[in-house]
Design an enzyme around this catalytic site. Structure first.
Site, PDB file in Angstrom:
ATOM      1  N   GLY A  92      -4.907  -3.641   0.681  1.00  0.00           N
ATOM      2  CA  GLY A  92      -3.589  -3.053   0.495  1.00  0.00           C
ATOM      3  C   GLY A  92      -3.509  -2.308  -0.831  1.00  0.00           C
ATOM      4  N   CYS A  93      -2.432  -1.563  -0.994  1.00  0.00           N
ATOM      5  CA  CYS A  93      -2.300  -0.704  -2.175  1.00  0.00           C
ATOM      6  C   CYS A  93      -2.016  -1.549  -3.425  1.00  0.00           C
ATOM      7  CB  CYS A  93      -1.224   0.338  -1.938  1.00  0.00           C
ATOM      8  SG  CYS A  93       0.332  -0.292  -1.283  1.00  0.00           S
TER       9      CYS A  93
END
Lengths: 342, 342, 342, 342
Positions: B148-149
């Site tokens: 994920g970011c």
């Protein structure tokens, strides 16, 4: 490998040139000058270039610009006209991203720019660097006057109509909108985020320096003077110009076909399908001009929508395109960047 | 030439994958699926890809994904876990940009994501695609769980401290800020320009799905569970994540040297000089994570500033980096994009 | 009608004071000084005031400030300390929106502000103008040190916890985000729209002038020094501060009830329901501080979210609130503005 | 105290009406309907109204709108035409902020709005609520068609020229730019921050619903049909409309004097000094239309710049202005808000 120098590289056209040259493959930045920042590594000012540009800013005296193959002037107006002559004499080609050599009528230039021209003889020699009009002359040029941002968007939008002689050239209206980067990186109040953000305004309504430049280009295409009203506006975004261009048709032509034919072989002009409305972000970071043409309610008013990234096709990208032409490289070398969306 | 398929390509990670693949040189997009938009040329939705991507969206049935060498899932959570198995069985490698395979503890995953996991056996096989941690395992993987970011920015920022065992792992505080593109391209009220623009707010304070993902990664590095408070915020910009990470030093180390050594051989992690404050725009459009580390007033609280472009190093760029590793290409192929500044 | 003067009215706190005073009803602006713009009608610079403020900027010599009942200093730091004494001697009350009188320890002030203090004796007399703490002393004050923007948001967020003695005061972390107007209307590069827009960064990590001001206020509440890490960030919006405040609970209290009780009688502090995440825009243009308090995952870390409009409750609005108290007016007179959303 | 109801209050015109009514002094909100959000306190959706609006949304059935003195329709097009009749019959006055009653030619309306009109007889009765044109008729009206946002800015800008008969009415060009709030609070992709932010585009070039509304108003002023090209654009800001209006002068008049005389007695139209360029932010949150008029290079093309806040003078503010007129209150009651700048 073309040896490249940049004069005055601390502004947005300077950093944009460096962004493009860093991945060009056929050109190498050997010097970049800034009197004020001499000694500072470029990447201290522009961290996006960390690991890509490893030279510091240097003084003009230390830059050895005469050893370059080409020098870009990314300076305020009035600098290149003083320094270009010596470089040309040393065999260096020059691309001026400022306005010093754009207007052929020196008296007109002096009126709009408020200074005496230091090299009127070079004005005559300089080639106006709009490849879609002057490609062959650019190939052989020593000195390029790189077009302004509004003039690029407006001329590419109007040219098919004017070259074909299908509109009333005496009553053109160019309503143009620019992102704030067009005003440069100078510390000024009116481009602060708190002044320009969440706000929209016109400026320069009584007369903007890009008016004579656009008029000159359109008059050349028409073979006669044109009547142009040009109103620029500041819009709260960083990059992008949107030109909304109005003209009255004098012949009932298929304007979509006209535009598609005119730009069929142009790599950097994209005529969109009928009914389209180009977005500035669709060219963000790229050297493309996207155009759509409309006849609202099927009437005689033609509306052209023309968008560019003001720092690329409106400045540094077009300058690299001109360099490629001048040095016999593929016209699109180093310019294959995909627009950044969103 | 690697044959690439994308499942669910209408969102921002989809268009970003296409932007990167269009200039990759070693991979070719052969299919992109969207049930809803099947038949529409990709460049009608994303005009930045006009002339670069000439295929339409297709239905999954028509896409012949099993003929691809690799398939990216740019889908909502819960899709890849249903479809990856068949592709793997057909010899296709899979990179999931959603969260289906990120959390090794399936029960924990089901709690945070609110659904039963369709392929728990694949969770065990999947390699967490953070090359700075799992490079060798990625090279041999069939199935990648692309991070994920927030987890990418937070883990890269914390890892040097935790691997070196110099901070109190029980009281970590990650105050993170994301641009709006992190929320995707879904039509929702809270990400409208009039809701998210000129506004700042926290969200998910009571618990965000990236919390267990970050905690898992840090616990692996620590060899023990960690205590983490994670507060994400929405900031009015389009791209970018800024993680401000706090920890209490338990040993008096040279944190600058620690970070520089940890990432000395990493092409996509840039440790800035002491005293720096990285800007999100300095990585806009690029696969870089820039990090600075501080000890305010020389005290025992260490503050790490870590920035990425959430759509690139936080999603599509890291996915391409993983693809490069999986197929034996140079790790940085197609990822040499210069950040767009301004 | 209170006669009001403003010294240095060309900045954002100046125009904000005029916006509030224009509809105050109990105060009248009689003079506003600017050496640089003397003679220019205020509404030429600030067209939002056309028809509302009909006086020009004047030189300090022409302004007859000694005839005012109260003078606001909306000047850079270091001006009020030179001029306040004479005004006080003339019987004028003074509210300084800069930092000259905020820090009681003059040596500490001189270290952070880099100049010698011109009126240390007035520092002792000045009342710190945070009405939620010092209301009664403000009523009787001649000289008010109006709090800074970050200090207002941070202190109002921390005070209930610290006054109740329920957190570890030695390890406070204040991660704060400000809109760009906090940097004022000076022409500077870093606050240009093209620098601050679509970008997020920390600054002042090694030490920001608001750190000693926040620490002083919290120490007063605690009756002992506190340990505070304060990291400010610049977020791409115009108005607003969001303070995300972390502390470790040392007692298991109902934090929601604690906050509600503390501010039950405060007109300008709104404790939101449990689970809320206040948005900066919810106070845009208004004198309100909105607060929510969380215990993520029910743990011992308490997270306080505190938002203000930095130009109102963080500057001009709080100054008017102080003026109202000093002159016996209703505390909320002229401050009933509804926040502008969207 | 006027009892006010709002139908469909969850959108931006709804919250804006509540912002204005909260401090109006002569009107009290007694009901606000939303089928979807019935039962939810208004201030849960709009926290800027916490402490100011204490009623919940209610179903139309529960709202007892027939007990109101006036009902505002802040609904999508096509609702008011179904419900206004019953309210009028019950003696309630109605102000429709949508378009149901704006176009007198019902056939034309049905063509542009794509539905059959449910109450053509009310169209004839409805008064177009532009006070600067119809003030006396508004005072006596039962039913007001509140003007659209673009039509307000464009008509106020063109009226002095057309009423005076000094321009060629057959070739008017209105190049208009709107902030994103004009599109409302619906969850749609094209108004997401990541779509509309940092971007500029035209839309509706082939025909926008505000075209017949503007044309109708100008034709009424001219006493003859007009020829108008209208191109709207979306600009990346939240509030504001900027109309750039072009016309060809047929008589050599003092346009500055013409505008000043026309609006000399209008409280909400501000004709700026010659040479000005009004900014949208100079009217942010206020009911003012600011106008400047230019003749570039002294030629025959007149350029009018007209700015409003689309949610105030372009919607809710004008609606309150109409309410004031209908009920014999001072026209500016509750509308004395100072624009928020910056």
């Amino acid at each position: 490998m073309i040896k490249v120098g940049i004069v005055g590289g601390t502004g947005y056209t300077g950093v944009e040139l460096m962004r493009l040259l860093a991945r060009h493959g056929g050109a190498k930045l050997t010097a970049i000058t800034s009197r004020k920042e001499a000694g500072m590594p470029v990447s201290d000012m522009y961290p996006n270039l960390r690991g890509l540009v490893d030279i510091p800013f240097s003084t003009p005296a230390d830059a050895a610009l005469e050893d370059c193959d080409v020098v870009f002037f990314a300076t305020p107006n009035g600098i290149a006209m003083q320094e270009a002559g010596a470089l040309l004499a040393a065999g260096v080609r020059v691309i001026d991203l400022a306005a010093d050599f754009r207007i052929k009528d020196v008296t007109e230039w002096e009126k709009w720019y408020g200074m005496s021209h230091a090299s009127p003889q070079l004005v005559a020699e300089a080639v106006y660097g709009l490849p879609e009009v002057n490609r062959e002359r650019i190939r052989g040029a020593r000195l390029i006057a790189n077009p302004g941002c509004y003039p690029t968007a407006a001329q590419l939008g109007y040219l098919p109509l004017i070259e074909a002689g299908v509109v009333d050239n005496t009553a053109l209206i160019a309503d143009c909108k620019s992102g704030v980067s067009g005003a440069g990186r100078k510390a000024e109040v009116h481009t602060l985020m708190c002044e320009a953000g969440d706000n929209f305004k016109a400026y320069g309504v009584s007369g903007h320096r890009h008016l004579p430049e656009i008029s000159q280009g359109l008059a050349n295409a028409a073979g006669a003077p044109v009547g142009l009203t040009f109103v620029p506006h500041l819009t709260p975004m960083i990059r992008g110009i949107h030109a909304t261009l109005y003209a009255r048709l004098t012949k009932d032509v298929d304007v979509q076909a006209l535009f598609e034919q005119r730009y069929a072989r142009e790599a950097f002009v994209d005529v969109m399908p009928a009914g389209s409305t180009p977005e500035t972000r669709s060219v963000r970071g790229a050297n493309t001009c996207r155009i759509a043409v409309h006849r609202p309610q099927g009437g005689n008013t033609v509306v052209v929508l023309s968008v560019i990234d003001n720092l690329v096709k409106g400045a540094a990208g077009q300058a690299v395109q001109n360099m490629n032409l001048m040095f016999g490289l593929p016209e699109d070398q180093g310019l294959g960047i995909v627009p950044l969306l969103p």
